[in-house]
Scaffold this motif. Structure first.
Motif, PDB file in Angstrom:
ATOM      1  N   LEU A 123       0.567  -1.360  -0.034  1.00  0.00           N
ATOM      2  CA  LEU A 123      -0.399   0.176  -0.110  1.00  0.00           C
ATOM      3  C   LEU A 123       0.514   1.092   0.134  1.00  0.00           C
ATOM      4  CD1 LEU A 123      -2.760  -0.990   2.636  1.00  0.00           C
ATOM      5  CD2 LEU A 123      -2.844  -1.231   0.236  1.00  0.00           C
ATOM      6  N   PRO A 124       1.880   1.148   0.690  1.00  0.00           N
ATOM      7  CA  PRO A 124       2.462   2.938   0.860  1.00  0.00           C
ATOM      8  C   PRO A 124       3.493   2.866  -0.509  1.00  0.00           C
ATOM      9  CG  PRO A 124       3.488   1.733   2.447  1.00  0.00           C
ATOM     10  CD  PRO A 124       2.435   0.259   1.786  1.00  0.00           C
ATOM     11  N   VAL A 125       3.512   1.547  -1.636  1.00  0.00           N
ATOM     12  CA  VAL A 125       4.527   2.123  -2.538  1.00  0.00           C
ATOM     13  C   VAL A 125       3.100   2.497  -3.411  1.00  0.00           C
ATOM     14  CG1 VAL A 125       5.574   0.762  -4.213  1.00  0.00           C
ATOM     15  CG2 VAL A 125       5.025  -0.560  -2.358  1.00  0.00           C
ATOM     16  N   VAL A 126       2.206   1.997  -3.002  1.00  0.00           N
ATOM     17  CA  VAL A 126       1.067   2.693  -4.061  1.00  0.00           C
ATOM     18  C   VAL A 126       0.549   4.725  -4.254  1.00  0.00           C
ATOM     19  CG1 VAL A 126      -1.662   3.060  -4.208  1.00  0.00           C
ATOM     20  CG2 VAL A 126      -0.251   0.627  -4.447  1.00  0.00           C
ATOM     21  N   VAL A 127       0.673   4.555  -2.631  1.00  0.00           N
ATOM     22  CA  VAL A 127       0.948   6.103  -2.577  1.00  0.00           C
ATOM     23  C   VAL A 127       1.707   6.492  -2.967  1.00  0.00           C
ATOM     24  CG1 VAL A 127       1.076   7.566  -0.465  1.00  0.00           C
ATOM     25  CG2 VAL A 127      -0.115   5.760  -0.299  1.00  0.00           C
ATOM     26  N   ALA A 128       3.753   6.388  -3.016  1.00  0.00           N
ATOM     27  CA  ALA A 128       4.865   6.833  -3.582  1.00  0.00           C
ATOM     28  C   ALA A 128       4.367   6.990  -4.508  1.00  0.00           C
ATOM     29  CB  ALA A 128       5.758   5.641  -3.635  1.00  0.00           C
ATOM     30  N   SER A 129       3.595   5.718  -5.587  1.00  0.00           N
ATOM     31  CA  SER A 129       3.934   5.856  -6.821  1.00  0.00           C
ATOM     32  C   SER A 129       2.581   6.923  -7.054  1.00  0.00           C
ATOM     33  CB  SER A 129       3.353   4.573  -7.780  1.00  0.00           C
ATOM     34  OG  SER A 129       4.319   3.418  -7.075  1.00  0.00           O
ATOM     35  N   ALA A 130       1.900   7.298  -6.635  1.00  0.00           N
ATOM     36  CA  ALA A 130       0.700   8.128  -7.099  1.00  0.00           C
ATOM     37  C   ALA A 130       1.742   9.701  -7.673  1.00  0.00           C
ATOM     38  CB  ALA A 130      -0.237   8.177  -6.089  1.00  0.00           C
ATOM     39  N   CYS A 131       2.216   9.300  -5.711  1.00  0.00           N
ATOM     40  CA  CYS A 131       3.160  11.043  -5.866  1.00  0.00           C
ATOM     41  C   CYS A 131       4.092  10.947  -6.883  1.00  0.00           C
ATOM     42  CB  CYS A 131       3.689  10.698  -4.344  1.00  0.00           C
ATOM     43  SG  CYS A 131       2.689  11.176  -3.041  1.00  0.00           S
ATOM     44  N   TYR A 132       4.524  10.624  -7.546  1.00  0.00           N
ATOM     45  CA  TYR A 132       5.802  10.137  -8.210  1.00  0.00           C
ATOM     46  C   TYR A 132       4.752  10.784  -9.874  1.00  0.00           C
ATOM     47  CZ  TYR A 132       9.279   8.882  -6.306  1.00  0.00           C
ATOM     48  OH  TYR A 132      10.930   8.137  -5.138  1.00  0.00           O
ATOM     49  N   VAL A 133       3.305  10.526  -9.680  1.00  0.00           N
ATOM     50  CA  VAL A 133       2.799  10.081 -11.542  1.00  0.00           C
ATOM     51  C   VAL A 133       2.153  11.527 -11.309  1.00  0.00           C
ATOM     52  CG1 VAL A 133       0.292   9.631 -12.329  1.00  0.00           C
ATOM     53  CG2 VAL A 133       2.153   8.187 -11.054  1.00  0.00           C
ATOM     54  N   VAL A 134       1.615  12.346  -9.854  1.00  0.00           N
ATOM     55  CA  VAL A 134       1.087  13.872  -9.844  1.00  0.00           C
ATOM     56  C   VAL A 134       2.350  14.395 -10.514  1.00  0.00           C
ATOM     57  CG1 VAL A 134       0.532  14.974  -8.052  1.00  0.00           C
ATOM     58  CG2 VAL A 134      -0.647  12.894  -8.456  1.00  0.00           C
ATOM     59  N   HIS A 135       3.790  14.235 -10.264  1.00  0.00           N
ATOM     60  CA  HIS A 135       4.926  15.448 -10.128  1.00  0.00           C
ATOM     61  C   HIS A 135       5.673  15.456 -11.201  1.00  0.00           C
ATOM     62  CE1 HIS A 135       4.260  17.376  -6.532  1.00  0.00           C
ATOM     63  NE2 HIS A 135       3.861  16.158  -5.546  1.00  0.00           N
ATOM     64  N   HIS A 136       5.085  13.786 -12.034  1.00  0.00           N
ATOM     65  CA  HIS A 136       6.022  13.708 -13.312  1.00  0.00           C
ATOM     66  C   HIS A 136       4.890  13.307 -13.996  1.00  0.00           C
ATOM     67  CE1 HIS A 136       9.516  14.925 -11.199  1.00  0.00           C
ATOM     68  NE2 HIS A 136       9.294  13.898 -10.249  1.00  0.00           N
ATOM     69  N   GLU A 137       4.172  13.610 -15.019  1.00  0.00           N
ATOM     70  CA  GLU A 137       2.795  12.421 -15.999  1.00  0.00           C
ATOM     71  C   GLU A 137       3.543  12.314 -16.752  1.00  0.00           C
ATOM     72  OE1 GLU A 137       0.094  16.114 -16.561  1.00  0.00           O
ATOM     73  OE2 GLU A 137      -0.530  14.771 -14.812  1.00  0.00           O
ATOM     74  N   GLU A 138       4.339  12.746 -17.671  1.00  0.00           N
ATOM     75  CA  GLU A 138       4.959  12.700 -18.790  1.00  0.00           C
ATOM     76  C   GLU A 138       5.968  11.428 -18.071  1.00  0.00           C
ATOM     77  OE1 GLU A 138       7.734  14.960 -16.445  1.00  0.00           O
ATOM     78  OE2 GLU A 138       5.768  15.460 -16.248  1.00  0.00           O
ATOM     79  N   ARG A 139       6.500  10.667 -17.623  1.00  0.00           N
ATOM     80  CA  ARG A 139       7.643   9.841 -17.152  1.00  0.00           C
ATOM     81  C   ARG A 139       6.279   8.724 -17.228  1.00  0.00           C
ATOM     82  NH1 ARG A 139      12.582  11.185 -15.956  1.00  0.00           N
ATOM     83  NH2 ARG A 139      12.456   9.113 -16.082  1.00  0.00           N
ATOM     84  N   LEU A 140       6.497   8.300 -18.338  1.00  0.00           N
ATOM     85  CA  LEU A 140       5.852   6.272 -18.795  1.00  0.00           C
ATOM     86  C   LEU A 140       6.303   5.502 -17.439  1.00  0.00           C
ATOM     87  CD1 LEU A 140       3.977   4.744 -20.401  1.00  0.00           C
ATOM     88  CD2 LEU A 140       6.017   4.487 -21.881  1.00  0.00           C
ATOM     89  N   TYR A 141       7.345   6.348 -16.947  1.00  0.00           N
ATOM     90  CA  TYR A 141       8.462   4.929 -15.925  1.00  0.00           C
ATOM     91  C   TYR A 141       7.268   4.514 -14.324  1.00  0.00           C
ATOM     92  CZ  TYR A 141      11.579   3.438 -12.881  1.00  0.00           C
ATOM     93  OH  TYR A 141      11.762   2.358 -11.326  1.00  0.00           O
ATOM     94  N   PHE A 142       6.750   6.029 -14.270  1.00  0.00           N
ATOM     95  CA  PHE A 142       5.826   6.330 -13.262  1.00  0.00           C
ATOM     96  C   PHE A 142       4.804   5.852 -13.397  1.00  0.00           C
ATOM     97  CE2 PHE A 142       9.623   9.540 -12.369  1.00  0.00           C
ATOM     98  CZ  PHE A 142       9.582   9.169 -11.125  1.00  0.00           C
ATOM     99  N   TRP A 143       4.193   5.270 -14.577  1.00  0.00           N
ATOM    100  CA  TRP A 143       2.905   5.224 -14.598  1.00  0.00           C
ATOM    101  C   TRP A 143       3.128   3.660 -14.809  1.00  0.00           C
ATOM    102  CZ3 TRP A 143      -1.667   7.577 -15.229  1.00  0.00           C
ATOM    103  CH2 TRP A 143      -1.736   8.637 -14.660  1.00  0.00           C
ATOM    104  N   GLY A 144       4.016   3.090 -15.352  1.00  0.00           N
ATOM    105  CA  GLY A 144       4.342   1.328 -15.081  1.00  0.00           C
ATOM    106  C   GLY A 144       4.339   1.253 -13.385  1.00  0.00           C
ATOM    107  N   LEU A 145       5.368   2.179 -12.488  1.00  0.00           N
ATOM    108  CA  LEU A 145       5.323   2.245 -10.680  1.00  0.00           C
ATOM    109  C   LEU A 145       4.319   1.937 -11.497  1.00  0.00           C
ATOM    110  CD1 LEU A 145       7.650   1.058  -9.345  1.00  0.00           C
ATOM    111  CD2 LEU A 145       7.569   3.921  -9.124  1.00  0.00           C
ATOM    112  N   LEU A 146       3.012   2.581 -10.897  1.00  0.00           N
ATOM    113  CA  LEU A 146       1.719   2.756 -10.127  1.00  0.00           C
ATOM    114  C   LEU A 146       0.833   1.152 -10.633  1.00  0.00           C
ATOM    115  CD1 LEU A 146      -0.780   4.348  -9.012  1.00  0.00           C
ATOM    116  CD2 LEU A 146      -1.521   5.670 -10.949  1.00  0.00           C
TER     117      LEU A 146
END
Length: 284
Positions: free
Chosen positions: A145-168
């Motif tokens: 669950l904390p990984v989901v929260v961290a991944s969502a934070c990365y997506v919010v701040h770096h939504e153009e990075r496909l890598y973070f969408w994959g992480l989420l």
């Protein structure tokens, strides 16, 4: 030379013969496998999970020290600690004298302890944290669950990075797989039946399904880590991510392998009422 076909009594009908031959071809029916091998495989997998989790925790904790205000690194550090605790609980579950088949398919909830608990909170703990297997599974679910929260934070701040969408997406998939671990760890879900087909052989229990999900997800993590590492081989984060994925992938292989052996042992134990069964004589 090919092994001889099982002998049948003269009065056996053609239907009985076909049934016995199908049973002997069952992929779980391996009488040469020692029951201790399943426990050994599960223990090796648990130790590898602990090694991978400790490596992950060390990496993200080092990043957290540099930036204590980073919510994602706080979440990832918490996740690593929970993964380490869950791995330790798996080690405890499979490091005793009991066979893996008894742990996975032979435990029961302490009904008397649940009924006599002083309050609803104690009853809840007695039911949902009754075994080391349940504790480990719940810790793994909590670690996702904390990984989901961290991944969502990365997506919010770096939504153009496909890598973070994959992480989420990956973190959500691991959460679902860990949920299967939790469901499969309850003793009332422990059912070992002789499979009758290919799908039933590999997905015949929720424990096997959860193991296969974890194996497939760690394989995807490994492939993705290898891809980004080839893209940027000098990135230290990508190097550690690949190493962690490799350790988790090998651990998942051992977990799946041990689960098959434990399932076969549980089936053999359930047939111990038949004294003429060769598999029963070898295993029981």
């Amino acid at each position: 030379p090919s092994p001889p076909l099982p002998s049948l009594p003269p009065q056996a009908t053609m239907k009985e013969s076909s049934s016995l031959l199908r049973e002997k071809r069952n992929p779980f029916d391996d009488s040469t496998t020692s029951p201790k091998e399943a426990t050994r495989d599960m223990l090796i997998a648990s130790i590898l999970f602990l090694v991978g989790s400790a490596l992950f925790t060390g990496c993200v904790a080092a990043e957290l020290v540099v930036d204590l205000r980073s919510l994602p690194f706080w979440m990832l550090t918490l996740s690593g600690v929970l993964f380490c605790a869950g791995s330790a609980a798996f080690i405890r579950a499979f490091s005793g004298e009991r066979e893996a088949s008894r742990i996975l398919y032979g435990e029961a909830l302490p009904d008397e302890e649940i009924e006599t608990a002083a309050c609803s909170w104690n009853r809840c703990l007695a039911k949902h944290l009754a075994t080391d297997l349940l504790i480990a599974s719940w810790l793994f679910l909590g670690a996702c669950l904390p990984v989901v929260v961290a991944s969502a934070c990365y997506v919010v701040h770096h939504e153009e990075r496909l890598y973070f969408w994959g992480l989420l997406a990956g973190s959500l998939a691991f959460t679902i797989a860990s949920g299967f671990f939790v469901v499969a760890s309850y003793p009332d879900r422990h059912v070992a039946t002789t499979p009758r087909g290919l799908l039933d052989a590999h997905c015949g229990s929720e424990w096997l399904v959860s193991n296969w999900l974890f194996l497939l997800l760690t394989a995807g993590w490994l492939v993705a880590s290898a891809y980004v590492l080839l893209y940027d081989p000098n990135n230290l984060d990508f190097r550690f991510s690949f190493l962690e994925a490799l350790i988790y992938f090998v651990a998942s292989i051992y977990f799946v392998r041990g689960s098959y052996k434990a399932h076969a042992d549980a089936i053999a134990h359930s047939r111990c009422a038949a004294p003429d069964d060769a598999v029963c004589r070898d295993r029981c």
